[in-house]
Write an enzyme that holds these catalytic residues in place. Structure first.
Site, PDB file in Angstrom:
ATOM      1  N   TYR A  17     -16.087  18.733 -14.745  1.00 31.60           N
ATOM      2  CA  TYR A  17     -16.577  17.357 -14.757  1.00 31.60           C
ATOM      3  C   TYR A  17     -17.615  17.143 -13.657  1.00 31.60           C
ATOM      4  O   TYR A  17     -17.425  17.566 -12.515  1.00 31.60           O
ATOM      5  CB  TYR A  17     -15.386  16.409 -14.591  1.00 31.60           C
ATOM      6  CG  TYR A  17     -15.764  14.976 -14.345  1.00 31.60           C
ATOM      7  CD1 TYR A  17     -16.640  14.304 -15.190  1.00 31.60           C
ATOM      8  CD2 TYR A  17     -15.234  14.274 -13.269  1.00 31.60           C
ATOM      9  CE1 TYR A  17     -16.990  12.989 -14.963  1.00 31.60           C
ATOM     10  CE2 TYR A  17     -15.562  12.955 -13.042  1.00 31.60           C
ATOM     11  CZ  TYR A  17     -16.451  12.316 -13.880  1.00 31.60           C
ATOM     12  OH  TYR A  17     -16.797  11.008 -13.654  1.00 31.60           O
ATOM     13  N   ARG A  68       0.837  -1.202   0.000  1.00 29.35           N
ATOM     14  CA  ARG A  68       0.000   0.000   0.000  1.00 29.35           C
ATOM     15  C   ARG A  68       0.871   1.251   0.000  1.00 29.35           C
ATOM     16  O   ARG A  68       0.536   2.271  -0.597  1.00 29.35           O
ATOM     17  CB  ARG A  68      -0.935   0.010   1.215  1.00 29.35           C
ATOM     18  CG  ARG A  68      -1.716   1.317   1.362  1.00 29.35           C
ATOM     19  CD  ARG A  68      -2.877   1.221   2.327  1.00 29.35           C
ATOM     20  NE  ARG A  68      -2.631   0.417   3.490  1.00 29.35           N
ATOM     21  CZ  ARG A  68      -1.967   0.817   4.577  1.00 29.35           C
ATOM     22  NH1 ARG A  68      -1.433   2.028   4.635  1.00 29.35           N
ATOM     23  NH2 ARG A  68      -1.810   0.007   5.608  1.00 29.35           N
ATOM     24  N   LYS A  72      -7.950   8.263 -18.924  1.00 34.54           N
ATOM     25  CA  LYS A  72      -8.302   8.829 -20.220  1.00 34.54           C
ATOM     26  C   LYS A  72      -7.113   8.772 -21.193  1.00 34.54           C
ATOM     27  O   LYS A  72      -6.652   7.708 -21.539  1.00 34.54           O
ATOM     28  CB  LYS A  72      -8.823  10.253 -20.025  1.00 34.54           C
ATOM     29  CG  LYS A  72      -9.872  10.384 -18.902  1.00 34.54           C
ATOM     30  CD  LYS A  72     -11.066   9.481 -19.070  1.00 34.54           C
ATOM     31  CE  LYS A  72     -12.233   9.829 -18.155  1.00 34.54           C
ATOM     32  NZ  LYS A  72     -11.972   9.750 -16.710  1.00 34.54           N
ATOM     33  N   ASP A  81      -6.768  20.415 -13.314  1.00 35.84           N
ATOM     34  CA  ASP A  81      -7.170  19.144 -13.906  1.00 35.84           C
ATOM     35  C   ASP A  81      -6.784  19.212 -15.382  1.00 35.84           C
ATOM     36  O   ASP A  81      -7.399  19.923 -16.166  1.00 35.84           O
ATOM     37  CB  ASP A  81      -8.680  18.960 -13.733  1.00 35.84           C
ATOM     38  CG  ASP A  81      -9.176  17.630 -14.296  1.00 35.84           C
ATOM     39  OD1 ASP A  81      -8.476  17.036 -15.136  1.00 35.84           O
ATOM     40  OD2 ASP A  81     -10.281  17.194 -13.913  1.00 35.84           O
TER      41      ASP A  81
END
Length: 379
Positions: free
Chosen positions: A98, A46, A195, A170
């Site tokens: 978004y 992790r 994306k 972003d």
């Protein structure tokens, strides 16, 4: 080192144990220690994973950043930035963004005493008008989703710097190939790696990059503590996808320009939103801060109704009706009912997002086939 070379080589070395040119998938949850605290730099997956570390270094290099952290999704990366805030802090966000970000801001973090102020950032002075002594973060998205609005990163980052406010961008729609916010003065760059960066519609991932060691330390602590990390298989697939990022983005831009101009000249299309048009708002800003205008396009038909939009969407054969964007295949979406359904209608209309708006993610197919598909859908 130029971008294409960095995409293939930055932060990547042959595996020292075998000479494998591809970074191995370290599918392990823990690492053996010689003694308590004595190990090879890895303790628990992790916190660290060699495959993930290589990807983080590679993505940081593509954004000309010193530090990078990968997360299990773009939204987990976004919320990591918000987790450095405290109750009473204020966030100034672009009003066109978004739908998932809007939902995270207004439905999750607003409950913890963080205030979100949404402004049209096409004019940078709108940001200055709402700054208070509680303003701690400016959240930029450019080009915006789905209206393709262009925001001057350098101007707003300078406003934030003078007021000691963190500026985060972003950069998902542009990708590091077209735009580098850290070079323009931003403190943080965020990507939905899902994306354009991964590019093959087979990975969900997020990324944060910065040149600020203090911010990176905060992001690393939250990454370890909250545990929203990507698995090594996804990191491997993303490293593979990045090797063709520059080639793919060139084709996205080329196809996007052809499709945008075709739509603009179509008798059944009323309005096309694409930053490459000279009369697109802030086109000159886009020319200054981007290396190309990308393959993301939105449009409204002359018969400006939801019913007509649905009918058109049902006719596509090559463009696939689906959420997401940035894959090698072309996608078409209906923001009002898909990516932005969580945004109240009155808020959508304020930014120009009508129920009839259709959004395209133009892929890398032969563009003549895409034009033929559009011709059939718009007949």
């Amino acid at each position: 080192m130029k971008f294409g070379t960095k995409a293939l080589h930055a932060g990547i070395s042959p595996d020292p144990s075998t000479g494998a040119i591809m970074t191995p998938i370290f599918q392990t949850s823990t690492y053996v220690q010689e003694a308590p605290g004595v190990h090879k730099g890895y303790e628990y997956a992790r916190t660290q994973n060699p495959t993930r570390n290589v990807l983080e270094h590679n993505l940081a290099a593509l954004e000309n950043g010193k530090f990078g952290r990968c997360f299990s999704s773009g939204m987990s990366a976004t919320e990591t930035v918000l987790k450095i805030l405290k109750p009473g802090d204020e966030v100034i966000s672009t009003s066109d963004l978004y739908g998932g970000s809007y939902r995270l801001f207004t439905k999750v973090f607003s409950k913890f005493g963080i205030k979100f102020i949404f402004v049209d950032m096409k004019d940078s002075s709108n940001v200055e008008k709402v700054i208070t002594d509680k303003s701690k973060l400016i959240w930029i998205e450019t080009p915006t989703n789905p209206m393709m609005k262009i925001i001057d990163i350098k101007e707003i980052a300078e406003i934030g710097r003078l007021r000691n406010i963190i500026t985060a961008v972003d950069n998902t729609f542009a990708s590091p190939y077209l735009q580098n916010p850290l070079d323009l003065g931003a403190d943080v760059v965020m990507h939905s790696v899902t994306k354009f960066i991964a590019g093959h519609s087979d990975v969900v991932m997020g990324f944060l990059g910065t040149n600020d060691p203090s911010l990176d330390e905060d992001f690393g602590f939250i990454q370890k503590s909250s545990g929203a990390i990507p698995g090594p298989q996804d990191c491997f697939l993303t490293l593979r996808g990045i090797k063709t990022l520059h080639v793919r983005m060139q084709r996205h831009c080329e196809n996007g320009e052809v499709v945008a101009n075709y739509l603009r000249n179509h008798p059944n299309v009323e309005k096309v939103f694409w930053p490459g048009f000279e009369d697109h708002p802030n086109h000159e800003v886009a020319k200054k801060q981007m290396k190309g205008f990308g393959g993301m396009i939105s449009f409204i038909q002359k018969e400006d109704t939801l019913e007509q939009a649905k009918e058109t969407l049902s006719r596509f054969k090559i463009f696939s009706l689906a959420e997401s964007l940035g894959g090698v295949e072309s996608l078409v979406g209906h923001p009002a009912s898909m990516t932005h359904a969580s945004v109240p209608k009155e808020q959508r209309l304020k930014v120009g997002l009508k129920d009839s708006l259709i959004r395209l993610s133009v892929g890398i197919e032969d563009v003549v086939d895409l034009i033929n598909d559009l011709e059939g859908a718009l007949r």
